[in-house]
Design a protein around this motif. Structure first.
Motif, mmCIF file in Angstrom:
data_model
loop_
_atom_site.group_PDB
_atom_site.id
_atom_site.type_symbol
_atom_site.label_atom_id
_atom_site.label_comp_id
_atom_site.label_asym_id
_atom_site.label_seq_id
_atom_site.Cartn_x
_atom_site.Cartn_y
_atom_site.Cartn_z
ATOM 1 N N THR A 95 0.843 -1.193 0.000
ATOM 2 C CA THR A 95 0.000 0.000 0.000
ATOM 3 C C THR A 95 0.880 1.246 0.000
ATOM 4 O O THR A 95 2.082 1.172 0.298
ATOM 5 C CB THR A 95 -0.920 0.047 1.233
ATOM 6 O OG1 THR A 95 -0.126 0.139 2.410
ATOM 7 C CG2 THR A 95 -1.823 -1.163 1.300
ATOM 8 N N ALA A 126 -7.228 -3.810 -1.355
ATOM 9 C CA ALA A 126 -8.600 -3.861 -0.824
ATOM 10 C C ALA A 126 -8.617 -3.660 0.686
ATOM 11 O O ALA A 126 -7.628 -3.889 1.372
ATOM 12 C CB ALA A 126 -9.255 -5.184 -1.189
ATOM 13 N N GLN A 127 -9.774 -3.273 1.216
ATOM 14 C CA GLN A 127 -9.931 -3.008 2.647
ATOM 15 C C GLN A 127 -9.414 -4.154 3.497
ATOM 16 O O GLN A 127 -9.618 -5.320 3.185
ATOM 17 C CB GLN A 127 -11.401 -2.763 2.987
ATOM 18 C CG GLN A 127 -11.902 -1.437 2.542
ATOM 19 C CD GLN A 127 -13.320 -1.173 3.026
ATOM 20 O OE1 GLN A 127 -13.959 -2.026 3.623
ATOM 21 N NE2 GLN A 127 -13.800 0.012 2.752
ATOM 22 N N THR A 161 -8.288 2.915 -3.817
ATOM 23 C CA THR A 161 -8.800 1.838 -2.981
ATOM 24 C C THR A 161 -8.262 2.008 -1.566
ATOM 25 O O THR A 161 -7.058 2.061 -1.345
ATOM 26 C CB THR A 161 -8.373 0.466 -3.536
ATOM 27 O OG1 THR A 161 -8.809 0.367 -4.885
ATOM 28 C CG2 THR A 161 -8.979 -0.662 -2.729
ATOM 29 N N ASN A 163 -7.376 0.944 2.290
ATOM 30 C CA ASN A 163 -6.999 -0.257 3.031
ATOM 31 C C ASN A 163 -7.108 -0.053 4.537
ATOM 32 O O ASN A 163 -7.818 -0.791 5.211
ATOM 33 C CB ASN A 163 -5.572 -0.673 2.666
ATOM 34 C CG ASN A 163 -5.136 -1.929 3.399
ATOM 35 O OD1 ASN A 163 -4.522 -1.844 4.456
ATOM 36 N ND2 ASN A 163 -5.478 -3.087 2.854
#
Length: 177
Positions: A95, A126-127, A161, A163
């Motif tokens: 990230t 993604a989260q 996106t 995270n």
């Protein structure tokens, strides 16, 4: 009970002789309009009424970086990077840190000082989905973009996106006096 009936009949006749229906409607209308302006400014508690019920029972660990009760997380809204492979100040591998941020002022219970905390989202993967916190102490309304925490701050990055979120100290408050 006859005296009660005659009392109200007498008062009703007096009002009917001195006031018209139109003036009564105007007075009722003024009452409603006046109430509409006064009621929104009255203080009320928006919090869950049961939110403080268990506070006395549990011990809060203000030093656990994976807890929402950690002192730096006072204005954080999102997943804690310390639960997602990063730390309280570094993003997880894969990230990148957001280019824009929001700030909060949190009090360190150990030294009693207020610290300016920069909350940066970590973007690109993604989260995380673990350790979600939503603490809004001293949060400002959404129209003040720089201090509002309900925005996807990854919007300026290549990947928007979200995270997780880190909480880095960027300054210390000066004592007033």
């Amino acid at each position: 009970m006859k005296w009660l009936d005659s009392f109200f009949e007498k008062k009703t006749r007096q009002v009917a002789q001195s006031a018209s229906r139109r003036s009564a409607l105007v007075k009722v209308g003024k009452l409603f309009v006046g109430t509409a302006f006064i009621l929104p400014v009255l203080p009320f508690d928006r919090m869950n009424p049961n939110a403080h019920a268990a506070e006395g029972k549990k011990k809060v660990d203000v030093d656990d970086e994976t807890s929402c009760d950690y002192w730096r997380h006072c204005a954080l809204d999102g997943f804690l990077c310390s639960c997602c492979g990063g730390t309280v100040t570094t993003c997880p591998p894969g990230t990148e840190i957001s280019k824009v941020t929001w700030v909060g002022t949190c009090r360190n219970p150990h030294d009693g000082k207020d610290y300016l905390i920069s909350y940066n989202d970590c973007c690109g993967v993604a989260q995380c989905g673990r350790c979600f916190c939503n603490r809004n102490e001293r949060e400002r309304p959404g129209y003040r973009l720089g201090v509002h925490n309900d925005i996807n701050w990854c919007m300026a990055n290549t990947s928007n996106t979200y995270n997780c979120t880190v909480a880095a100290i960027v300054g210390v408050g000066e004592p007033r006096g």
